[in-house]
Design a protein around this motif. Structure first.
Motif, mmCIF file in Angstrom:
data_model
loop_
_atom_site.group_PDB
_atom_site.id
_atom_site.type_symbol
_atom_site.label_atom_id
_atom_site.label_comp_id
_atom_site.label_asym_id
_atom_site.label_seq_id
_atom_site.Cartn_x
_atom_site.Cartn_y
_atom_site.Cartn_z
ATOM 1 N N MET A 61 0.877 -1.021 -0.067
ATOM 2 C CA MET A 61 -0.041 0.074 -0.177
ATOM 3 C C MET A 61 0.928 1.105 0.160
ATOM 4 O O MET A 61 1.995 1.277 0.440
ATOM 5 N N ILE A 62 0.502 2.229 -0.620
ATOM 6 C CA ILE A 62 1.100 3.532 -0.690
ATOM 7 C C ILE A 62 0.661 4.629 0.367
ATOM 8 O O ILE A 62 -0.747 4.520 0.598
ATOM 9 N N LEU A 63 1.148 5.353 1.119
ATOM 10 C CA LEU A 63 0.939 6.207 2.168
ATOM 11 C C LEU A 63 1.361 7.583 1.536
ATOM 12 O O LEU A 63 2.687 7.681 1.354
ATOM 13 N N THR A 64 0.760 8.489 1.628
ATOM 14 C CA THR A 64 1.004 10.042 1.346
ATOM 15 C C THR A 64 0.374 11.172 2.220
ATOM 16 O O THR A 64 -0.579 10.587 3.153
ATOM 17 N N THR A 65 0.474 12.086 1.880
ATOM 18 C CA THR A 65 -0.035 13.231 2.904
ATOM 19 C C THR A 65 -0.873 14.165 1.971
ATOM 20 O O THR A 65 -1.078 14.151 0.906
ATOM 21 N N SER A 66 -1.361 15.250 2.702
ATOM 22 C CA SER A 66 -2.108 16.227 1.919
ATOM 23 C C SER A 66 -1.068 17.063 1.164
ATOM 24 O O SER A 66 0.214 16.717 1.329
ATOM 25 N N ARG A 67 -1.294 18.028 0.298
ATOM 26 C CA ARG A 67 -0.474 18.545 -0.417
ATOM 27 C C ARG A 67 0.622 19.246 0.015
ATOM 28 O O ARG A 67 1.803 19.127 -0.401
ATOM 29 N N LYS A 68 0.372 20.207 0.995
ATOM 30 C CA LYS A 68 1.408 20.839 1.519
ATOM 31 C C LYS A 68 1.625 20.556 2.955
ATOM 32 O O LYS A 68 1.158 21.248 4.108
ATOM 33 N N PRO A 69 2.076 19.312 3.453
ATOM 34 C CA PRO A 69 1.928 18.893 4.961
ATOM 35 C C PRO A 69 3.113 19.686 5.762
ATOM 36 O O PRO A 69 4.024 20.162 5.255
ATOM 37 N N GLY A 70 2.763 19.646 7.165
ATOM 38 C CA GLY A 70 3.712 20.365 7.977
ATOM 39 C C GLY A 70 4.744 19.259 8.488
ATOM 40 O O GLY A 70 4.858 18.025 8.142
ATOM 41 N N ARG A 71 5.347 19.587 9.125
ATOM 42 C CA ARG A 71 6.734 18.425 9.792
ATOM 43 C C ARG A 71 6.030 17.583 10.663
ATOM 44 O O ARG A 71 6.283 16.440 10.404
ATOM 45 N N ARG A 115 4.376 15.118 8.324
ATOM 46 C CA ARG A 115 5.445 14.274 7.315
ATOM 47 C C ARG A 115 5.957 13.274 8.315
ATOM 48 O O ARG A 115 6.136 12.113 7.768
ATOM 49 N N ARG A 116 6.605 13.565 9.471
ATOM 50 C CA ARG A 116 6.919 12.525 10.404
ATOM 51 C C ARG A 116 5.913 11.518 10.800
ATOM 52 O O ARG A 116 6.242 10.187 10.615
ATOM 53 N N LEU A 117 4.727 11.883 11.271
ATOM 54 C CA LEU A 117 3.730 10.652 11.376
ATOM 55 C C LEU A 117 3.558 9.673 10.259
ATOM 56 O O LEU A 117 3.539 8.737 10.464
ATOM 57 N N ALA A 118 3.289 10.501 9.119
ATOM 58 C CA ALA A 118 3.409 9.709 8.030
ATOM 59 C C ALA A 118 4.419 8.557 7.679
ATOM 60 O O ALA A 118 4.165 7.382 7.464
ATOM 61 N N LYS A 119 5.497 9.128 7.763
ATOM 62 C CA LYS A 119 6.820 8.386 7.429
ATOM 63 C C LYS A 119 6.664 7.412 8.583
ATOM 64 O O LYS A 119 7.131 5.955 8.282
ATOM 65 N N VAL A 120 6.609 7.551 9.975
ATOM 66 C CA VAL A 120 6.440 6.462 11.000
ATOM 67 C C VAL A 120 5.615 5.497 10.715
ATOM 68 O O VAL A 120 5.596 4.108 10.751
ATOM 69 N N LEU A 121 4.386 5.904 10.479
ATOM 70 C CA LEU A 121 3.244 4.882 10.226
ATOM 71 C C LEU A 121 3.599 3.993 9.070
ATOM 72 O O LEU A 121 3.211 2.971 9.011
ATOM 73 N N ALA A 122 4.112 4.535 7.960
ATOM 74 C CA ALA A 122 4.322 3.802 6.588
ATOM 75 C C ALA A 122 5.468 2.881 7.132
ATOM 76 O O ALA A 122 5.151 1.484 6.805
ATOM 77 N N ARG A 123 6.463 3.133 7.875
ATOM 78 C CA ARG A 123 7.587 2.189 8.117
ATOM 79 C C ARG A 123 7.008 1.064 8.965
ATOM 80 O O ARG A 123 7.085 -0.135 8.741
ATOM 81 N N PHE A 124 6.050 1.672 9.833
ATOM 82 C CA PHE A 124 5.590 0.399 11.149
ATOM 83 C C PHE A 124 4.644 -0.498 9.976
ATOM 84 O O PHE A 124 4.617 -1.644 10.465
ATOM 85 N N MET A 125 3.838 0.064 9.371
ATOM 86 C CA MET A 125 2.729 -0.850 8.683
ATOM 87 C C MET A 125 3.453 -1.725 7.477
ATOM 88 O O MET A 125 2.889 -2.493 7.153
ATOM 89 N N GLY A 126 4.663 -1.247 6.986
ATOM 90 C CA GLY A 126 5.254 -1.873 5.855
ATOM 91 C C GLY A 126 4.760 -1.392 4.745
ATOM 92 O O GLY A 126 4.780 -2.120 3.453
ATOM 93 N N TRP A 127 4.305 -0.012 4.638
ATOM 94 C CA TRP A 127 3.757 0.612 3.554
ATOM 95 C C TRP A 127 4.979 1.230 3.057
ATOM 96 O O TRP A 127 6.038 1.487 3.462
#
Length: 156
Positions: free
Chosen positions: A1-11, A14-26
């Motif tokens: 699965m692919i995980l992305t953020t809104s168009r202009k995300p804040g820091r 981005r951090r939560l999205a990266k950690v969540l993607a790494r945790f879930m294997g996305w």
């Protein structure tokens, strides 16, 4: 699965999205100018959106259709090196963990999790109308999301 953020995300987003993607294997992808139509070329994807500069919404899409809407308040988020492996939900979430690619808390799921010695676990706790999701790796809590039942919509 692919995980992305809104168009202009804040820091924080981005951090939560990266950690969540790494945790879930996305796979985390920077969104840039990609529209939802362009994202729907990927069969399964998720978007982390923010409200007032803070990550607040997780939307999961399957085959171009939204299947999970999760409104949350993010707590502590820590970057930790993790080995790849399956994620196990411990407890009863108000949605199907299979939507996220995780092993559900069923008799068969728990038996399988014991065989493979899963280190990535999401503990689900209910306190009144609040649902707390604790993402743990080994014994360490990586991230905590607090959700209200009214902020969760699951479409099968």
């Amino acid at each position: 699965m692919i995980l992305t953020t809104s168009r202009k995300p804040g820091r924080k987003t981005r951090r939560l999205a990266k950690v969540l993607a790494r945790f879930m294997g996305w796979r985390y992808v920077q969104r840039g100018k990609l529209s939802l139509d362009e994202l729907s070329e990927f069969s399964d994807f998720a978007i982390v959106q923010e409200i007032k500069g803070n990550p607040a919404i997780l939307r999961v899409f399957r085959r171009g259709r939204e299947v999970l809407y999760l409104r949350f308040n993010a707590g502590e988020v820590e970057k930790v090196k993790m080995e790849p492996g399956p994620v196990v939900f411990v407890g009863k979430p108000p949605f199907d963990p299979l939507v996220l690619g995780a092993i559900p808390h069923t008799k068969a799921g728990m038996k399988f999790a014991q065989k493979i010695d899963a280190r990535k676990k999401v503990y689900v706790r209910r306190t009144g109308k609040t649902i707390v999701l604790d993402f743990t790796y080994g014994e360490k809590t990586i991230m905590r999301l607090k959700c209200y039942e009214s902020g969760i919509q699951f479409r099968n």
